[in-house]
Scaffold this motif. Structure first.
Motif, PDB file in Angstrom:
ATOM      1  N   ARG A 108       0.508  -1.722   0.173  1.00  0.00           N
ATOM      2  CA  ARG A 108      -0.041   0.347   0.723  1.00  0.00           C
ATOM      3  C   ARG A 108       0.980   1.410   0.246  1.00  0.00           C
ATOM      4  N   TYR A 109       1.971   1.029   0.580  1.00  0.00           N
ATOM      5  CA  TYR A 109       2.595   2.458   1.040  1.00  0.00           C
ATOM      6  C   TYR A 109       3.301   2.656  -0.662  1.00  0.00           C
ATOM      7  N   TYR A 113       0.570   4.176  -2.280  1.00  0.00           N
ATOM      8  CA  TYR A 113       0.798   5.583  -2.048  1.00  0.00           C
ATOM      9  C   TYR A 113       1.991   6.938  -3.268  1.00  0.00           C
ATOM     10  N   PRO A 119      -4.687   8.496  -1.684  1.00  0.00           N
ATOM     11  CA  PRO A 119      -3.899   9.104  -0.364  1.00  0.00           C
ATOM     12  C   PRO A 119      -4.310   6.894   0.413  1.00  0.00           C
ATOM     13  N   MET A 120      -3.438   7.648   0.974  1.00  0.00           N
ATOM     14  CA  MET A 120      -3.522   6.232   2.598  1.00  0.00           C
ATOM     15  C   MET A 120      -4.228   6.165   2.538  1.00  0.00           C
TER      16      MET A 120
ATOM     17  N   GLU B 187      -7.473  13.177   2.705  1.00  0.00           N
ATOM     18  CA  GLU B 187      -5.943  12.037   2.215  1.00  0.00           C
ATOM     19  C   GLU B 187      -5.815  11.438   3.574  1.00  0.00           C
ATOM     20  N   THR B 188      -5.681  12.678   4.787  1.00  0.00           N
ATOM     21  CA  THR B 188      -5.376  11.941   5.979  1.00  0.00           C
ATOM     22  C   THR B 188      -5.461  11.458   7.389  1.00  0.00           C
TER      23      THR B 188
END
Ligand SMILES: [Cu+2]
Lengths: 285, 440
Positions: A108-109, A113, A119-120, B187-188
């Protein structure tokens, strides 16, 4: 070195040097197994429950809750057979699930991402550790794979939704978008678009499971728990099959005159009988 | 020299940027600009000629900062001679063809209906769309409107280059929830809880793994299990069982109280929304000009499509053929001023074949008049857009839209479709390399 000091490990005498080498071997195998299980389990899981696990707007109360434990109990069950019957180690499920989570976060990272700009918050993997711990602890405390299936595998699926709700709830808050009610998770995936994975591909609470009434996640969890028992038993036996050591006799050596005089040449059929008997002996141990 | 160079970071930086520049020049020199788009040409011609025809597409900007807005509007018609090997658009979704989520989509509509859910669309009908996108990842992006059709995949509209400038870290997509929370950036959002909860359970799992890993592991345990004299009670001790029982209780309690605490923190949640939207097509406009294809050829060496068509004007005003649209290529009849006037200067040049459409008789059709004309759409685009590979398709029926204009400038649209016969050779010795023909 010869005849040096010795240690007792689990009631058996070990030369100190052998014990040391065996410890190095432990760590090497652990490292290799960690990477191998990460890769293999991750691949299996992506092929069977991948999209559900990848996207925040696929994690619904019916299909995600039903499929994930059923598909995720496979490797833990197979590894439990090997770890428990060969080594009496009640850590197989936890180990497998930690490997899987490691592979997922790496994927995922770096893949989603950094490489693909998602986005995470859109690509968080599900958490399976609490269920896996209970599965291992059930095996430790019962020492029996049938009781483990009925209690541990059942709990593995039942704990799945509540254990994930802690982090998932913020993505299920209601928002108004263009005059419509959607959840934050729906909107995240709408905003950060997947060009090749449109909305209609999702399976959001389709089917008749929910008509039993109540909260569909509870119904789905219980259904998943029953199937997980069966999956656990099936994969425990797959683990048993894969753990067998089967050798193929080299019958060609007869033609080269390599047979001992007093030992008649072994036919292929005899060799198969011998190895399968041996396999059965080891398996039922 | 080498050691000196590698020690000095500034020198390394010079080498790196020189390498990057050389690579960039290489890419710009040897790869045609549009080839950096994302593979729309790899779709089979029948898919591009006979599914969604996008027209009147406009991009509100060419250059936006991070967080800046671009609105893509236009119309599309779903072609009635839909390829038989594709499912009908029972479920369709208005997408945007971009290289990943480099833009954030904040709103989208089909005929004014929010397009956050999928919908059923009808063939031979027109729809109006609008998509609002917000700059997110700086760069030079190819942006298409797109319709995803279940079973048929993405059907791309025309693509335009858009540059997003600024800093990616400045991007924010805020929203306020109906339950009162203010989200600064989607996004976060929620990641704090994710990292805490995942971290907590990984830590507990590691404690459990280390509890066992700290002791001699594989061979000693295997021997103790299989050999005479091995002490099994040391493999799993009563301390292990006690610790395990404690961990079991702790696991269940943490999950239970975690769940309770979450429900208290977020009492109002909704499930994922998976309904379908209902979209009415735009009002049906009767086809003013009836088009019958008598013959159509694709001239392989001349790279041109020639059609002999019979046009009948069933309307009460005149009709003049102004444009042939297929596969997002707009072949415009340069003799018709109304058609030329529809071309936005911002419209991507690569989608406007310079030779346009040649019509043997461009004079307007009077009401009730029937006329047979030859039309020719010749352009290298047939090769560069890989449309000529229609001759390799199992279904080589071509399709497109013809745009007619009356004396008041009013436009009507007719479908045109027919089998296509390739012409591989011709007496003038023309080839793909030498389309003018002649000896040598
Ligand atoms: Cu493109």
């Amino acid at each position: 070195m010869q005849g040096g000091a010795s240690v007792r490990l689990y009631g058996l005498e070990w030369p100190k040097e052998s014990a040391r080498i065996s410890r190095v071997f432990d760590l090497l195998v652990a490292a290799i197994l960690f990477l191998a299980v990460s890769g293999a389990f991750h691949l299996h899981y992506m092929l069977t429950a991948g999209d559900w696990d990848m996207w925040i707007d696929w994690k619904d109360r019916q299909w995600w809750v039903t499929l994930t434990p059923i598909m995720a109990i496979t490797f833990p069950a197979a590894l439990q057979y090997v770890f428990w019957t060969k080594f009496r180690l009640p850590i197989a499920a936890t180990f497998a699930v930690v490997c899987l989570l490691f592979g997922q976060w790496i994927n995922r990272y770096f893949g989603f991402y950094l490489w693909s700009y998602f986005p995470m918050s859109e690509v968080i993997p599900a958490l399976l550790i609490p269920g896996a711990l209970v599965l291992d602890l059930a095996l430790l405390l019962t020492g029996n794979f049938l009781f483990t299936a009925m209690s541990g595998a059942f709990a593995f699926a039942l704990l799945f939704y509540p254990a994930n709700w802690f982090w998932l709830a913020p993505y299920r808050l209601p928002v108004e978008v263009m005059g419509q009610l959607v959840s934050v998770g729906d909107y995240i995936s709408y905003a950060f678009t997947r060009t090749a994975l449109p909305e209609y591909i999702r399976l959001i609470e389709r089917g008749t499971l929910r008509t039993f009434g109540g909260h569909s996640a509870i119904i789905a969890s219980f259904f998943s728990a029953f199937v997980s028992i069966l999956m656990y038993l099936a994969w425990w036996h797959i683990g048993m099959l894969l753990a067998r050591v089967v050798t193929t006799p080299n019958t060609l050596k007869n033609f080269m005159g390599l047979t001992d005089k007093d030992e008649p040449a072994e036919t292929a059929q005899k060799a198969i009988d011998r190895t399968s008997l041996q396999g059965r002996f080891v398996a039922s141990e | 020299m080498r050691t000196f160079c590698f020690r000095k970071s500034s020198c390394a930086r010079v080498i790196l940027s020189a390498a990057a520049a050389i690579m960039q020049i290489g890419i710009l020199t040897f790869v045609p600009d549009a080839a950096l788009a994302h593979g729309e040409r790899n779709q089979e011609p029948f898919l591009r000629m006979r599914t969604a025809h996008f027209y009147d597409v406009k991009w509100s900007a060419n250059d936006i900062p991070v967080n800046g807005e671009i609105v893509v509007t236009g119309k599309f018609r779903l072609f009635p001679i839909w390829p038989v090997n594709l499912p009908l658009p029972e479920a369709a979704f208005l997408g945007n063809g971009t290289p990943g989520p480099v833009l954030a989509r904040t709103e989208s509509y089909i005929n004014g209906v929010p397009a956050i859910q999928s919908t059923k669309l009808e063939l031979n009908r027109d729809y109006e769309f609008k998509t609002v996108l917000k700059g997110r990842v700086p760069g030079y992006h190819h942006v298409h409107p797109m319709i995803n059709v279940m079973g048929a995949g993405p059907l791309l509209g025309p693509g335009n280059w858009l540059s997003v400038t600024g800093n990616e870290s400045d991007f924010k997509l805020p929203i306020k929830t109906l339950s009162g929370e203010t989200i600064d950036n989607l996004e976060t959002w929620g990641l704090g809880r994710v990292f805490f909860w995942h971290g907590l359970w990984v830590a507990i799992a590691i404690v459990w793994l280390v509890w066992w890993l700290r002791r001699p592991l594989l061979l000693p345990r295997f021997r103790a299990l299989t050999e005479e004299g091995g002490d099994r009670s040391q493999l799993v001790t009563s301390t292990d069982r006690l610790f395990g029982a404690g961990l079991l209780v702790a696991t269940i309690l943490i999950v239970f109280f975690g769940f309770q605490a979450t429900d208290t923190a977020y009492p109002r949640t909704v499930p994922l929304q998976g309904s379908r939207a209902t979209v009415e097509p735009l009002p049906e406009v009767p086809e003013q000009v009836k088009v019958v294809v008598n013959k159509s050829n694709y001239d392989v060496p001349g790279r041109s499509l020639r059609m002999n068509v019979t046009l009948t004007n069933n309307g009460s005003t005149s009709a003049q053929l102004g444009e042939f649209l297929t596969s997002n290529q707009r072949f415009i009849n340069h003799e018709v001023s109304q058609a030329m006037a529809t071309v936005d200067p911002n419209y991507p040049k690569e989608l406007l074949p310079p030779n346009g459409l040649k019509v043997s008789d461009s004079r307007p059709l009077k009401p009730g008049e029937t006329k047979t004309v030859d039309i020719e759409a010749a352009d290298a685009a047939w090769e560069t857009e890989r449309l000529s590979s229609l001759i390799n398709d199992p279904d080589n029926t071509l399709g497109g839209l013809l745009f007619f204009y009356d004396e008041h400038g009013k436009r009507t649209i007719s479908n045109v479709s027919g089998p296509m016969v390739p012409v591989f050779t011709d007496p003038d010795n023309r080839t793909a390399e030498n389309p003018k023909g002649g000896a040598g």
